[in-house]
Scaffold this motif. Structure first.
Motif: not given
Ligand SMILES: *Cc1c(COP(=O)(O)O)cnc(C)c1O
Length: 365
Positions: A25-31
């Motif tokens: 998920r994109p939120a994981q990549v942001e984290a």
């Protein structure tokens, strides 16, 4: 066929439907981008805190009973099979083989210091019965056979340790952890991370087995030693350097899953997505679910056969040319088929969009 342009309003927002490595998920990549842990020592408190968080969140998510622990090591599920041949199987194991992955563990258990394993096989698309086999100390089967899209419920074997390959199941299927002694996985599937790591929820009986084989005179290479994995895991580290990025992505995903309502919520999500695909296939004249018994159909890996009027390769190629990727069937199965992951990270609305895109493509091929 790559000149077919699927209308943008039909296409899934995210076109990743592969069975591993799978959608992150994109939120994981942001984290990950914001993480201050990349490039820092895995022997210092911040990264050990990360390992500790992964261990406790995974135990939470899987509903670990008292006395169960999460252990981890490098090398993915394939390495875990070799580690189990060295450090978990005492003399002889029994395996259910109903696809590629169950069969691979059985092969690893054919090590020269063990008695030849017992193997119950079933043709691809079905599953064998979990019979009571005498004189075995490990009984192993996959919770989900990723190569065929068949699930097997987690039930305790009549004797020996119950060892479950949860690589593509963990985080997507509900189960009772007290029925297994070792529930092992790699995080590049439902757990939305990268490959190269294995993790296992182990029971007190499994820990006892690991300790007793380690105390015997069997030779065990250090990097495949479950005892070394157990001791290092208790110190919130791995024997040798892990991929910290994999751990950051995994920790994010576990946090998200727990926030969303845990395993039951994730299982409801994968159920909804897989139901969409099975119902679609059943409603079409030229397609049908590969797994004939609805009870055996996986809710995280959906396999759909086409009849001879459809060229599945042309379908998957057309999808790929439109950014919808990895719907090809398991390569060694060799069927006129598509295989679609309905892992927890995949939006149920994207599965609906996939179905609409498939209808559009099938009408035009
Ligand atoms: C993907 C998969 C494996 C192999 O995992 P690796 O991390 O690549 O070794 C094993 N078992 C199952 C059920 C899988 O889906």
């Amino acid at each position: 066929m790559s000149d077919l342009r699927i209308p943008a309003d039909l296409l899934p927002a995210d076109g990743r439907f592969g069975c591993g490595p799978a959608k992150i998920r994109p939120a994981q990549v942001e984290a990950l981008a914001a993480s201050r842990l990349l490039g820092t020592s895995h022997r210092q408190a911040p990264v050990r805190g990360l390992v500790g968080s992964v261990r406790s969140r995974l135990a939470d998510l899987l509903g670990a009973p008292d006395g169960y622990e999460v252990i981890l090591g490098n090398g993915g599920s394939t390495s875990f099979w070799d580690a189990a041949a060295f450090g978990l199987i005492e003399r002889r194991s029994h395996h259910l083989a109903f696809g590629e992955f169950g069969a691979k563990f059985a092969k690893a258990a054919g090590a020269p210091w063990l008695e030849a394993p017992s193997v119950a096989s079933a043709p691809a698309g079905s599953r064998p019965l979990l019979d009571d086999v005498d004189g075995v100390d490990v009984v192993a089967y996959p919770h989900n056979e990723t190569s065929t899209g068949v699930m097997h419920p987690v039930v305790r074997a009549a004797q020996g340790l119950t060892v479950v390959d949860a690589t593509s199941a963990a985080g997507g299927l509900a189960f009772d952890a007290s029925a297994s002694d070792v529930y092992y996985l790699a995080p590049q599937k439902n757990l939305g991370s990268d490959g190269g790591l294995w993790l296992a929820l182990v029971s007190p009986a499994a820990i006892e087995r690991i300790e007793s084989i380690a105390a015997s005179d069997r030779y065990v290479p250090e990097s495949l030693s479950l005892k070394a994995a157990l001791d290092n895991s208790r110190l919130e580290q791995t024997l040798n350097t892990p991929s910290i990025a994999t751990l950051v992505l995994l920790d994010e995903q576990l946090g998200w899953m727990l926030e969303q309502g845990g395993l039951d919520a994730m299982a409801a999500r994968t159920r909804r997505s897989s139901d969409t695909l099975y119902a679609w296939a059943e409603a079409r004249d030229d397609a049908q679910p590969f797994v004939s018994d609805p009870e055996h159909r996986s809710q995280v890996v959906v396999t759909i056969d086409f009849d001879a009027s459809v060229d599945a390769t042309a379908v998957t190629k057309a999808l790929r040319a439109n950014g919808v990727v990895d719907t090809e069937p398991y390569r060694k199965l060799g069927r006129n088929q598509i295989r679609v992951a309905t892992f927890a990270s995949i939006e149920p609305s994207d599965v609906e969009a996939l179905v609409a895109s498939l209808d559009w493509v099938l009408e035009r091929l």
